[in-house]
Design a protein around this motif. Structure first.
Motif, short mmCIF file in Angstrom:
data_model
loop_
_atom_site.label_atom_id
_atom_site.label_comp_id
_atom_site.label_asym_id
_atom_site.label_seq_id
_atom_site.Cartn_x
_atom_site.Cartn_y
_atom_site.Cartn_z
N GLY A 82 100.85 91.24 24.23
CA GLY A 82 99.44 91.56 24.11
C GLY A 82 98.82 91.04 22.84
N ILE A 83 97.57 91.44 22.63
CA ILE A 83 96.82 91.01 21.46
C ILE A 83 96.09 92.21 20.87
CG2 ILE A 83 94.94 90.23 22.99
CD1 ILE A 83 94.27 88.12 20.79
N ASN A 84 96.25 92.39 19.57
CA ASN A 84 95.62 93.52 18.89
C ASN A 84 94.16 93.24 18.59
OD1 ASN A 84 97.88 95.15 18.76
ND2 ASN A 84 98.58 94.23 16.82
N ALA A 85 93.36 94.30 18.63
CA ALA A 85 91.99 94.20 18.16
C ALA A 85 91.52 95.60 17.81
CB ALA A 85 91.08 93.60 19.23
N ALA A 86 90.77 95.68 16.71
CA ALA A 86 90.34 96.98 16.21
C ALA A 86 89.07 97.44 16.90
CB ALA A 86 90.12 96.88 14.69
N ASP A 91 91.29 104.25 15.48
CA ASP A 91 91.50 102.89 14.98
C ASP A 91 90.24 102.40 14.26
OD1 ASP A 91 92.94 100.66 14.46
OD2 ASP A 91 92.68 99.73 16.42
N SER A 92 90.42 101.43 13.42
CA SER A 92 89.31 100.82 12.70
C SER A 92 89.79 99.49 12.14
CB SER A 92 88.87 101.72 11.54
OG SER A 92 89.94 101.85 10.62
N VAL A 93 88.85 98.68 11.67
CA VAL A 93 89.24 97.41 11.05
C VAL A 93 90.18 97.70 9.88
CG1 VAL A 93 88.36 95.48 9.65
CG2 VAL A 93 87.20 96.12 11.78
N TYR A 94 89.85 98.74 9.12
CA TYR A 94 90.67 99.04 7.96
C TYR A 94 92.08 99.46 8.37
CZ TYR A 94 91.96 100.21 3.22
OH TYR A 94 92.59 100.21 2.01
N ARG A 95 92.16 100.22 9.45
CA ARG A 95 93.50 100.66 9.87
C ARG A 95 94.34 99.48 10.38
NH1 ARG A 95 95.78 105.49 10.61
NH2 ARG A 95 93.82 106.61 10.58
N LEU A 96 93.72 98.59 11.11
CA LEU A 96 94.46 97.41 11.59
C LEU A 96 94.90 96.57 10.39
CD1 LEU A 96 95.57 95.46 13.68
CD2 LEU A 96 93.27 94.58 14.04
N SER A 149 96.41 102.97 20.16
CA SER A 149 96.43 102.04 21.30
C SER A 149 95.35 100.99 21.08
CB SER A 149 96.19 102.79 22.61
OG SER A 149 97.31 103.57 22.91
N ARG A 150 95.74 99.87 20.52
CA ARG A 150 94.76 98.81 20.23
C ARG A 150 95.17 97.48 20.82
NH1 ARG A 150 97.28 98.61 14.66
NH2 ARG A 150 95.61 99.88 13.80
N THR A 151 96.19 97.51 21.65
CA THR A 151 96.67 96.24 22.20
C THR A 151 96.07 95.98 23.57
OG1 THR A 151 98.71 96.51 20.95
CG2 THR A 151 98.74 94.92 22.76
N PHE A 152 95.38 94.86 23.69
CA PHE A 152 94.84 94.40 24.97
C PHE A 152 95.89 93.53 25.62
CE2 PHE A 152 91.42 95.60 22.31
CZ PHE A 152 90.40 96.06 23.14
N TYR A 153 96.00 93.60 26.93
CA TYR A 153 97.10 92.89 27.57
C TYR A 153 96.71 92.44 28.97
CZ TYR A 153 97.96 97.27 30.09
OH TYR A 153 97.82 98.37 30.90
N ALA A 154 97.47 91.49 29.47
CA ALA A 154 97.28 90.99 30.83
C ALA A 154 98.66 90.97 31.48
CB ALA A 154 96.66 89.59 30.79
#
Lengths: 265, 644
Positions: free
Chosen positions: B79-83, B91-96, B153-158
């Motif tokens: 997958g790919i992470n995004a805040a 979650d937040s930009v700072y946390r990522l 849970s910040r991971t987007f996946y296919a």
């Protein structure tokens, strides 16, 4: 180096380059382990050829885990060999009988000329994708990803179409060397999703036109493509593409625009 | 040489915006006067080539495969992470940013990592707009999952094919620009050198892999997006063709190589079965969300399993050691990759490994199947289970998977500044090819994020600044540097083709891999590394005397291609060993036995090693010179990582 106890006789297509004629050449493959992949078996044969100062058998391969679509091989008359739903790199020698003779040929299609031995030129597939297999959005300036809800069933079905790896087995399997399954997978994926709607009708026309120009044959609904596709892309995609194609031709006024030109239609 | 990373001053959250404003712009009418070379068409390369062409630059893109769609980004599973914080779980930009910098064991730059987290949200928007079919919930919105080392849970996946879908998205954007004539695509073409004029990168030398033609290409800038060098280990999860040649040639032309010893060993791969093996297959880390990792409690039980007197299912609960859950109760099976890998090795070293070779531990889904049902497990992991069955002939629904760590990703790479420029002006490195964002250990689902961040959202801004400064005057193709560099490439090819010894290039590669895995793998010592250096030098000398390279240049010749790549690996391997020897601390993927806590955990040494090592090439068979970029931490407090 090999540790196994299986032995095979290989009949392999050897062809120096696109301009030379080719022929079948017989090689022994000895001490093969059932745990080897088909390509690893060829690696073993090639290592022994190199030791003898002979040219190794050339074949396309890269990821060796069934996803890049680079490996091909027409094995005993079937693209990617005897097992369903896998690529050649995922095929293991335990799927063959000890002592068996295995025939290995390249994909055979006018639109896929042989480059050398078992490798063919599939750039026609790229050109079809270039003709319209995209949504015309530039980087940046797009809306938030969750702004368009997409029903899960639609998203899943679009996903099924999107799993095509562009290997060309569908063309190799087809008696007409048709690329309809390949083309329809992309047309369907984008045609089902909201993001693909603005260019839905022009896309299908552009991609079909390019497919014809490349010299692929037509579809006569035999279904060999679906049966041999390592990713089990469904024939339903072809129905969808035909439906869109005829809708576009008969009922839509839009012409095939220069697909992807900035500024849209 | 003093290294200037060019990190903008000011508060973390404002660095990138401020920097973007300060970068020079190229007038829209002038963009078409610039030629940009992009080598490699994976996530970083395809996204950069497409985005730069959209801006109006003329792009020439190169890949060694038969199509840009084959690049190895395609094989990324998880997958790919995004805040985005779509899950409302904090979650937040700072946390990522914080998770990534901590996950990298405080060996990455704060400024770079914050920018990565910041643009992560744009990546998801971009990919969805392209028609990338990410997993969705029944309500039609995007689904997320948690992924190794993360508590949100910040991971987007296919499904298990996220890399494939993201790459096909970038490939479609690239195709659109090829169709419009803004990108000229060169497939089956390998870059063999960089051309520099007055110290600036002005072009490349390539070999056409069909007919052997050696060609020169000029450009105002050169972007290397050529991936990682994990294949130096021979066996890795990389594609067969993945190699270091483009980056290594650039290194020899003046680009510093940073942190070469930082290698990620992925914990969940299918174990090696024999010498014939050509690659290792990863089983996505997402499997650790539901699978439980264990080894037998005693060597006796392990021995019975190895000799098949017992099956895994017959091992009683009290005879099992769920070692990750036991040692790290708060993260359990989701500890970061370096921790999971090292613990699996400990089990095997302790004689508690399983499988025929004894070099594996179990990843067990029995509890998940009991809890969720076979159908639910299959919906989540079906394609991975099928892949496992295909390779091992064992059914993971009825018996636990056998897994063992394998080389997967290289955090090291070409040194770049905040603008992604190497120490050679005009030469850039993007994606896995550079070193900048992952420190000493990469968290799961962040490689795809970085590749696309660099290509879609960083280089389109930073490249303009350099191009504006040099002006649009065409590159002089008659400059003797082109002919000179081409001549050097031809000579090297001739030298390789003259090798008519007794040992195949593949055999040298395998030998090198054994040395690297044994001495520069999951655990390293000064003694072992010193020994490895000598072994590599001997092997390299032997290669140039005794290798066999068949065929000629003017044809399809994979033996020649491979020989060039292995020759470069034989040089890189030594530099990796030098770097590992110099870094006498344990951090992330780099574990020095001399530097550990009483409990056997990695012990970092911030006082002496909070720097990026950037190695400078000084000529053949000369020791490389170490340059240090000190890492400043203004915003995070350095702690010893604990996942207990």
């Amino acid at each position: 180096m090999s540790t196994g106890n299986m032995n095979f006789t290989l009949k392999v297509w050897r062809q120096k380059d696109a301009n030379s004629s080719g022929k079948m050449v017989t090689y022994p493959a000895e001490n093969i382990s059932p745990d080897m992949s088909f390509l690893e078996m060829l690696d073993v044969v090639n290592e022994s050829l190199i030791h003898k100062g002979e040219e190794p058998i050339h074949f396309d391969h890269d990821c060796r885990e069934g996803i890049c679509g680079m490996c091909s091989l027409y094995i005993n008359g079937r693209p990617h060999g005897p097992k369903r739903a896998i690529t050649t790199c995922q095929l293991h020698m335990r799927s063959f009988n000890d002592g068996e003779t295995i025939t290995i040929e390249p994909w055979r299609a006018a639109a896929f000329p042989v480059i050398k031995d078992l490798a063919v030129d599939r750039s026609a597939f790229d050109r079809i994708q270039q003709s319209g297999g995209f949504v015309s959005v530039n980087t940046g300036g797009v809306p938030d990803a969750n702004i368009i809800p997409i029903p899960k069933v639609i998203a899943d079905e679009a996903f099924n179409s999107a799993t095509c790896i562009g290997c060309g087995a569908c063309v190799a399997a087809c008696k007409n060397a048709s690329a309809m399954l390949f083309v329809s997978a992309k047309v369907s994926q984008l045609g089902m999703l909201p993001q693909g709607q603005p260019e839905r009708w022009s896309r299908v026309q552009a991609m079909v036109a390019q497919m014809d120009e490349e010299g692929f044959g037509n579809c006569t609904n035999t279904g060999a493509c679906e049966a041999e596709c390592p990713k089990e892309i469904s024939l339903l995609n072809i129905s969808r593409m035909n439906n869109d194609y005829f809708s576009a031709k008969l009922f839509r006024e839009e012409k095939v625009h220069d697909h992807g030109a900035s500024g849209g239609e | 040489m003093s290294l200037d990373a060019k990190i903008p001053a000011g508060p973390l959250a404002e660095k990138w915006s401020k920097h973007k404003f300060n970068l020079k712009l190229v007038n829209p009418a002038n963009k078409r006067k610039y030629d940009v070379i992009v080598v490699g068409t994976g996530l970083a390369g395809a996204s950069a080539a497409a985005s730069l062409a959209e801006l109006g630059y003329n792009v020439k893109a190169f890949c060694f495969q038969d199509s840009p769609r084959r690049a190895h980004s395609i094989a990324a599973q998880g997958g790919i992470n995004a805040a985005k914080n779509y899950q409302n779980d904090g979650d937040s930009v700072y946390r990522l940013f914080y998770d990534t910098i901590k996950g990298g064991d405080y060996r990455a730059r704060e400024g770079n990592v914050y920018r990565l987290a910041e643009v992560s949200v744009n990546i998801i928007d971009q990919c969805v707009a392209q028609g990338v079919p990410f997993a969705r919930e029944y309500g039609g919105l995007l689904d997320n999952r948690s992924f190794g080392g993360s508590q949100v849970s910040r991971t987007f996946y296919a499904r298990g094919q996220t890399g494939q879908q993201l790459l096909l998205g970038a490939y479609s954007a690239l195709n659109r620009q090829i169709h419009l004539g803004k990108v000229k695509m060169y497939t089956r073409t390998e870059m063999l050198d960089v051309v520099t004029i007055d110290g600036h990168a002005k072009g490349i030398i390539t070999r056409n892999l069909i007919n052997g033609n050696i060609e020169t290409h000029s450009g105002h800038a050169v972007l290397l997006c050529t991936g990682g060098y994990g294949n130096v280990f021979y066996l890795s999860t990389n594609a067969a063709g993945s190699n270091v040649t483009a980056a290594w040639r650039a290194h020899k032309r003046g680009a510093f190589f940073a942190n070469p010893c930082y290698t990620q060993i992925h914990p969940t791969c299918i174990p090696v079965t024999g010498d014939h093996q050509s690659k290792l297959t990863l089983m996505s880390e997402s499997l650790r969300n539901d699978g439980r990792v264990w080894a037998p409690k005693t060597q006796e039980v392990a021995e019975k399993l190895r000799t098949k007197q017992l099956t895994a299912a017959q091992v009683k609960e009290e005879d099992r050691d769920y070692f990750l859950e036991r040692k790290y109760p708060s993260f359990g099976n989701l500890v970061p990759r370096d921790v999971a890998s090292r613990n699996a090795k400990e089990m095997v070293d302790d004689g508690r490994g399983v499988g025929g070779s004894g070099i594996a531990v179990f990843l067990d889904f029995a509890d998940a199947i009991k809890r969720l049902g076979k159908e639910a497990v299959s919906a989540k992991y079906g394609n991975l289970f099928d892949m496992y069955y295909q390779i091992t002939n064992e059914d993971p629904y009825t018996q636990p998977m056998r897994i063992y760590p394998a080389v997967h990703y290289t955090m090291g790479g070409l040194w770049v500044d905040y603008n992604l420029m190497t120490t050679v002006p005009g030469l850039y490195a993007l994606g896995e090819c550079n070193f900048s964002d992952h420190g000493a250990n990469r968290l799961g689902a962040s490689a795809l994020m970085q590749g696309l961040a660099d290509g879609y959202f960083v280089i389109p801004y930073t490249l303009g600044d350099y191009l504006a400064s040099i002006g649009p005057k065409p590159v002089d193709k008659n400059n003797p540097a082109f002919a000179q560099t081409k001549q050097e490439v031809v000579e090297r090819i001739n030298k390789l083709l003259a090798l008519k010894g007794t040992k195949t290039v593949n055999e040298y590669h395998r030998d090198l891999g054994h040395i690297m895995w044994e001495y520069c793998g999951m655990a390293r010592t000064a003694e072992g590394l010193t020994k490895a250096k000598g072994l590599i030098q001997e092997l390299r000398a032997d290669f140039w005397k005794n290798a066999i390279v068949v065929g000629q240049n003017e044809e399809v010749n994979p033996a020649l291609e491979k020989a060039g790549r292995v020759a470069d690996f034989l040089e890189l391997g030594e530099l990796m060993v030098d770097d590992a020897l110099m870094r006498n601390e344990s951090c992330g993927g780099h574990f020095r036995l001399e530097s550990q806590t009483p409990e056997g955990e990695a012990l970092r040494d911030d006082e002496n090693f909070a720097f990026v090592s950037a190695w400078e090439y000084k000529g053949d068979n000369q020791p490389e010179v170490l340059n240090k970029e000190k890492l400043e931490f203004e915003f995070v407090h350095l702690t010893q990582r604990s996942y207990k």
